[in-house]
Motif scaffolding. Structure first.
Motif, PDB file in Angstrom:
ATOM      1  N   SER A 179       0.835  -1.201   0.000  1.00 46.96           N
ATOM      2  CA  SER A 179       0.000   0.000   0.000  1.00 46.96           C
ATOM      3  C   SER A 179       0.875   1.258   0.000  1.00 46.96           C
ATOM      4  CB  SER A 179      -0.924   0.005   1.212  1.00 46.96           C
ATOM      5  OG  SER A 179      -1.805  -1.101   1.137  1.00 46.96           O
ATOM      6  N   GLY A 180       1.976   1.202   0.752  1.00 46.78           N
ATOM      7  CA  GLY A 180       2.894   2.351   0.784  1.00 46.78           C
ATOM      8  C   GLY A 180       3.525   2.574  -0.582  1.00 46.78           C
ATOM      9  N   GLU A 212      -4.383   3.526  -0.653  1.00 48.31           N
ATOM     10  CA  GLU A 212      -4.373   4.454   0.494  1.00 48.31           C
ATOM     11  C   GLU A 212      -5.101   5.750   0.191  1.00 48.31           C
ATOM     12  OE1 GLU A 212      -0.324   4.921   1.802  1.00 48.31           O
ATOM     13  OE2 GLU A 212      -0.591   3.174   3.096  1.00 48.31           O
ATOM     14  N   GLY A 213      -5.680   5.857  -1.016  1.00 50.57           N
ATOM     15  CA  GLY A 213      -6.520   7.023  -1.311  1.00 50.57           C
ATOM     16  C   GLY A 213      -5.821   8.137  -2.071  1.00 50.57           C
ATOM     17  N   PRO A 234     -10.447  -4.964   3.339  1.00 50.11           N
ATOM     18  CA  PRO A 234     -10.660  -4.302   4.634  1.00 50.11           C
ATOM     19  C   PRO A 234      -9.395  -3.720   5.264  1.00 50.11           C
ATOM     20  CG  PRO A 234     -11.950  -6.320   4.497  1.00 50.11           C
ATOM     21  CD  PRO A 234     -11.125  -6.268   3.244  1.00 50.11           C
ATOM     22  N   ALA A 235      -8.286  -4.472   5.232  1.00 50.57           N
ATOM     23  CA  ALA A 235      -7.080  -3.963   5.903  1.00 50.57           C
ATOM     24  C   ALA A 235      -6.546  -2.717   5.188  1.00 50.57           C
ATOM     25  CB  ALA A 235      -6.001  -5.053   5.941  1.00 50.57           C
ATOM     26  N   VAL A 236      -6.751  -2.649   3.867  1.00 52.25           N
ATOM     27  CA  VAL A 236      -6.264  -1.482   3.107  1.00 52.25           C
ATOM     28  C   VAL A 236      -7.213  -0.302   3.328  1.00 52.25           C
ATOM     29  CG1 VAL A 236      -5.622  -0.614   0.825  1.00 52.25           C
ATOM     30  CG2 VAL A 236      -5.231  -3.023   1.382  1.00 52.25           C
ATOM     31  N   ALA A 237      -8.527  -0.588   3.300  1.00 51.98           N
ATOM     32  CA  ALA A 237      -9.507   0.486   3.512  1.00 51.98           C
ATOM     33  C   ALA A 237      -9.305   1.113   4.895  1.00 51.98           C
ATOM     34  CB  ALA A 237     -10.928  -0.060   3.356  1.00 51.98           C
ATOM     35  N   ASP A 238      -8.944   0.303   5.905  1.00 49.08           N
ATOM     36  CA  ASP A 238      -8.675   0.841   7.251  1.00 49.08           C
ATOM     37  C   ASP A 238      -7.504   1.815   7.223  1.00 49.08           C
ATOM     38  OD1 ASP A 238     -10.636  -0.542   8.437  1.00 49.08           O
ATOM     39  OD2 ASP A 238      -9.350  -2.053   9.405  1.00 49.08           O
ATOM     40  N   ARG A 239      -6.426   1.378   6.517  1.00 50.84           N
ATOM     41  CA  ARG A 239      -5.252   2.259   6.405  1.00 50.84           C
ATOM     42  C   ARG A 239      -5.639   3.570   5.737  1.00 50.84           C
ATOM     43  NH1 ARG A 239      -0.010   0.461   6.509  1.00 50.84           N
ATOM     44  NH2 ARG A 239       0.640   2.050   4.989  1.00 50.84           N
ATOM     45  N   ALA A 240      -6.425   3.441   4.648  1.00 52.26           N
ATOM     46  CA  ALA A 240      -6.818   4.633   3.889  1.00 52.26           C
ATOM     47  C   ALA A 240      -7.621   5.581   4.782  1.00 52.26           C
ATOM     48  CB  ALA A 240      -7.635   4.219   2.667  1.00 52.26           C
ATOM     49  N   GLU A 251     -13.988  13.513   6.016  1.00 51.46           N
ATOM     50  CA  GLU A 251     -15.397  13.823   5.708  1.00 51.46           C
ATOM     51  C   GLU A 251     -15.680  13.700   4.210  1.00 51.46           C
ATOM     52  OE1 GLU A 251     -17.720  15.401   8.344  1.00 51.46           O
ATOM     53  OE2 GLU A 251     -16.270  14.042   9.255  1.00 51.46           O
ATOM     54  N   ARG A 252     -14.677  14.084   3.401  1.00 53.34           N
ATOM     55  CA  ARG A 252     -14.885  14.114   1.942  1.00 53.34           C
ATOM     56  C   ARG A 252     -14.915  12.711   1.331  1.00 53.34           C
ATOM     57  NH1 ARG A 252     -13.369  17.799  -2.177  1.00 53.34           N
ATOM     58  NH2 ARG A 252     -14.900  16.691  -3.392  1.00 53.34           N
ATOM     59  N   ILE A 253     -14.080  11.802   1.884  1.00 46.04           N
ATOM     60  CA  ILE A 253     -13.904  10.491   1.242  1.00 46.04           C
ATOM     61  C   ILE A 253     -14.341   9.387   2.205  1.00 46.04           C
ATOM     62  CG2 ILE A 253     -12.244   8.918   0.149  1.00 46.04           C
ATOM     63  CD1 ILE A 253     -10.514  11.434  -0.474  1.00 46.04           C
ATOM     64  N   THR A 254     -15.280   8.566   1.752  1.00 44.62           N
ATOM     65  CA  THR A 254     -15.748   7.449   2.574  1.00 44.62           C
ATOM     66  C   THR A 254     -14.955   6.205   2.184  1.00 44.62           C
ATOM     67  OG1 THR A 254     -17.945   8.389   2.426  1.00 44.62           O
ATOM     68  CG2 THR A 254     -17.810   6.105   3.194  1.00 44.62           C
ATOM     69  N   CYS A 255     -14.456   5.473   3.179  1.00 43.00           N
ATOM     70  CA  CYS A 255     -13.694   4.257   2.865  1.00 43.00           C
ATOM     71  C   CYS A 255     -14.539   3.038   3.203  1.00 43.00           C
ATOM     72  CB  CYS A 255     -12.397   4.224   3.661  1.00 43.00           C
ATOM     73  SG  CYS A 255     -11.319   5.569   3.188  1.00 43.00           S
TER      74      CYS A 255
END
Ligand SMILES: CC(C)=CCC/C(C)=C/CC/C(C)=C/C=C/C(C)=C/C=C/C=C(C)/C=C/C=C(C)/C=C/C=C(C)/C=C/CC(C)(C)O
Ligand code: SAM
Length: 375
Positions: A179-180, A212-213, A234-240, A251-255
């Motif tokens: 992800s990094g 990571e967005g 899920p593990a990536v969305a959490d990081r993001a 607030e702008r981006i929902t993961c």
């Protein structure tokens, strides 16, 4: 045994290849004024193919020692550089001469070196530096390319690096390195993709496999698109989510965490797949495109962005680099635009167009429309 050539064309080709293979012809051609340039160009091209790994390691040494970062301060003498790089003066000169021959640095006098265009370009692209480091894994996996092609190689390092290539969802620890790396290298791509996508009328963009967005972050900077959703394991969305919250974009981006092989949340009027489809073999890639079609609102668009095979002027990037990278990873293949167009049509998309990106070597873009009310 190979079958003898049958057509006249085959026979001409076989004769031509025998001629080019002949050392006597090669020596003659290298001296004859009308063929000399071609012969020298071919000799150099073949040498570069033999030496590619060595050139890459000269570059790796420069990156590890931060040579280009140091030279942003201005030209320095070999003695000063030797001190900064913790090398003997002889070793520093050897590295600098090697880097000079590759267009990375240039000698401003016999004793002083400055950045050249390629070294300077790397300073502005930390994502490339991260890739150069990452190549240690790839090169180890490619040590026996024939075993890899035959499926006889031991488990590769890249297959461990990319758990999803073998159906794993990954945990916080195992998704962090990739992800990094993806986040760092996304900067090279996002702006080129957004330059050719008109999102002004999009209400809700969902970036599938959004990492990571970084891509949605670039979207948020440019567009007032009302809703932005990131979908990833899920593990990536959490990081993001944590990263975007730190950046004030919570607030702008929902993961949203999930597995796209099980379908996608419905309702977005634009879905992006950035460097996603090439990771997957044909059946799961086709299923993903069908899931994107099913999830999109009528009239919605799919943005497919990735490096593609057969890109004019960048043929080895698709077929050699990504072909073998994805082989080592254990999943996916680079595809030609025509193959992707056919897959998009098969998934139900109607119009598919390819706006031209600035640097097609890094990414090309296909925009596919789901029929319904026009956006
Ligand atoms: C007037 C003046 C001052 C100068 C005139 C001369 C002039 C015009 C110079 C131009 C200078 C310039 C603008 C240079 C720009 C150079 C750039 C932008 C170079 C970019 C290079 C990019 C590279 C080398 C990218 C490498 C990317 C790699 C290796 C990506 C690997 C990706 C992987 C492995 C992805 C994995 C994901 C997976 C698993 C496949 O899904
Ligand atoms: C090569 S990365 C690209 C990330 C990002 N789009 C970019 O270009 O930087 C592929 C992404 O797809 C995600 N991914 C892979 N398989 C997935 C699946 N089954 N469901 C959801 N996301 C998945 C990975 O976690 C990863 O973030």
């Amino acid at each position: 045994m190979a079958r003898p050539p049958t057509t006249l064309g085959d026979r001409c080709l076989a004769w031509r290849n025998r001629l080019v293979a002949s050392p006597r012809f090669q020596r003659w051609a290298a001296g004859f004024p009308l063929t000399r340039r071609i012969a020298r160009r071919n000799t150099r091209a073949l040498f570069d193919l033999c030496a590619g790994f060595v050139y890459a390691q000269v570059l790796t040494a420069c990156i590890r020692l931060d040579l280009f970062g140091i030279l942003t301060e201005g030209p320095l003498s070999v003695a000063a550089l030797a001190l900064r790089l913790d090398l003997s003066p002889d070793a520093a000169r050897r590295l600098l001469r090697g880097a000079e021959s590759l267009g990375l640095v240039r000698a401003v006098s016999d004793d002083r070196f400055a950045l050249a265009d390629l070294g300077a370009a790397l300073v502005g692209n930390p994502g490339v530096a991260a890739m150069i480091e990452h190549h240690a894994l790839l090169y180890a996996d490619l040590a026996d390319p024939v075993a890899l092609l035959r499926g006889q190689a031991p488990p590769t390092r890249l297959s461990g690096y990319w758990p999803y290539a073998h159906g794993g969802a990954g945990d916080a620890q195992s998704v962090a390195p990739y992800s990094g790396l993806m986040g760092a290298s996304q900067a090279m791509i996002a702006e080129d993709v957004l330059d050719v996508c008109d999102l002004s009328r999009v209400e809700h963009l969902m970036d599938v496999g959004g990492g990571e967005g970084a891509f949605l972050q670039a979207c948020a900077r440019r567009h007032a698109t009302k809703r932005l959703t990131l979908f990833d394991l899920p593990a990536v969305a959490d990081r993001a989510q944590r990263r975007l919250a730190r950046l004030g974009l919570g607030e702008r981006i929902t993961c949203c965490g999930g597995d796209f092989h099980g379908g996608l949340p419905i309702g977005a009027d634009a879905i992006s797949l950035v460097r996603i489809v090439h990771d997957h073999d044909d059946a799961p890639a086709q299923a993903l495109l069908a899931a994107a079609h099913a999830a999109l609102a009528p009239g919605g668009v799919l943005i497919l962005a990735e490096p593609m095979a057969g890109t004019p002027g960048a043929e080895p990037v698709g077929d050699a680099y990504f072909g073998f990278y994805l082989l080592a990873m254990g999943s996916g293949r680079p595809r030609r635009v025509e193959e992707l167009r056919a897959m998009l049509r098969e998934a139900g998309f109607t119009a598919v167009r390819e706006p031209k990106t600035r640097r097609p070597l890094l990414t090309r873009v296909l925009i596919a429309q789901k029929s319904g009310a026009d956006l």
